[in-house]
Design an enzyme around this catalytic site. Structure first.
Site, PDB file in Angstrom:
ATOM      1  N   ARG A  60       0.829  -1.203   0.000  1.00  0.00           N
ATOM      2  CA  ARG A  60       0.000   0.000   0.000  1.00  0.00           C
ATOM      3  C   ARG A  60       0.865   1.254   0.000  1.00  0.00           C
ATOM      4  O   ARG A  60       1.942   1.294   0.554  1.00  0.00           O
ATOM      5  CB  ARG A  60      -0.910  -0.035   1.235  1.00  0.00           C
ATOM      6  N   LYS A 129       2.995  -7.559  12.048  1.00  0.00           N
ATOM      7  CA  LYS A 129       2.331  -7.740  10.756  1.00  0.00           C
ATOM      8  C   LYS A 129       2.528  -9.159  10.245  1.00  0.00           C
ATOM      9  O   LYS A 129       3.652  -9.653  10.128  1.00  0.00           O
ATOM     10  CB  LYS A 129       2.871  -6.736   9.735  1.00  0.00           C
ATOM     11  N   ARG A 261      -0.968   4.154  19.978  1.00  0.00           N
ATOM     12  CA  ARG A 261      -0.134   5.063  20.764  1.00  0.00           C
ATOM     13  C   ARG A 261      -0.090   4.559  22.209  1.00  0.00           C
ATOM     14  O   ARG A 261      -1.018   4.784  22.988  1.00  0.00           O
ATOM     15  CB  ARG A 261      -0.712   6.482  20.728  1.00  0.00           C
TER      16      ARG A 261
END
Length: 272
Positions: A60, A129, A261
């Site tokens: 992407r 991932k 975060r």
């Protein structure tokens, strides 16, 4: 010889073998680029290109997708839909649901989804991932075609990457054989894409939300062209847009990378 044996794959696909036209290559520039060229020449829906090596694999936003033959599975699927492009909002999220279901059917545990196109693996609270999705759309006289590119790590990447990455071997008691993996993913994709064609992403939203790793958590939306936006992630709406509750209210995000975060962290950094 390519690592995928089409005879073995057909046996794994069973009754769905006739839904797919699979070609296994030793190498190509990109499975999606190759499939797009074939689509331009009239390749049917259900065409699949799987390659051991890609010289120009794409991710992407122009990122390169790195893959090693024994350690990864990279393939692209051609699917066609009736109606305009606008009906396909949320398609990449629907593909994520199909991938998660397929991996879970093989015994994978800890699989999660990140908006808009990543499959993650929970490693003791740390997300890494596992797979990525790239959907490219085009319209012609036959309707809208989707080239769905998928890269899955079977083994943890050996090279150093700017983000945490994991392999399917870390999610399963024993790494499934690659033909079983490809067949499971294709079968789930066929079922999910048919459902998506009828109900849109709204019919799959609950399944996506269930696996959404940042649901209800503080996140930051990183955009190269703007300052990070902080908020609480509320998931996605029926069109696949991200819903972010910020100080200014609930914002509907159509593009961007979401990064968790952690408490006490500073702004910036790379998206997970």
């Amino acid at each position: 010889m390519p690592l995928i044996d089409l005879v073995l794959l057909k046996a794994r696909l069973g009754e769905l073998a006739g839904r797919f036209d699979v070609d296994a290559l030793d190498e190509c520039d990109s499975t999606s680029s190759e499939l797009m060229r074939r689509a331009d020449r009239g390749a049917p829906a259900g065409s699949v290109v799987v390659a051991d090596r890609q010289s120009a694999g794409r991710g992407r936003r122009g990122r390169q997708w790195l893959s090693a033959p024994e350690a990864s599975l990279t393939f692209s699927l051609l699917w066609r839909f009736t109606g305009p492009l606008s009906r396909l909002s949320g398609l990449s999220l629907a593909v994520g649901v199909a991938l998660a279901r397929g991996l879970e059917s093989l015994g994978a545990q800890g699989v999660g989804l990140k908006w808009p196109n990543d499959v993650l693996l929970d490693q003791d609270g740390r997300q890494a991932k596992l797979a990525g999705v790239l959907v490219e759309l085009a319209s012609d006289r036959r309707g809208t075609q989707a080239i769905i590119g998928i890269g899955l790590n079977l083994l943890p990447p050996a090279e150093e990457l700017p983000f945490p990455a994991a392999g399917l071997s870390q999610a399963c008691y024993r790494l499934p054989e690659r033909h079983a993996v490809l067949a499971a993913l294709l079968c789930e994709l066929a079922e999910t894409l048919e459902r998506f064609a009828g109900d849109g992403f709204g019919g799959l939203k609950a399944d996506w939300q269930q696996r959404h790793v940042w649901q209800g958590q503080q996140v930051q939306l990183l955009d190269e062209a703007a300052s990070p936006v902080l908020g609480t992630c509320l998931g996605a709406d029926d069109d696949g847009a991200l819903l972010l509750e910020t100080a200014a209210g609930v914002e509907r995000i159509l593009a961007g990378d979401v990064s968790l975060r952690p408490a006490g962290s500073t702004l910036g950094g790379r998206p997970a």
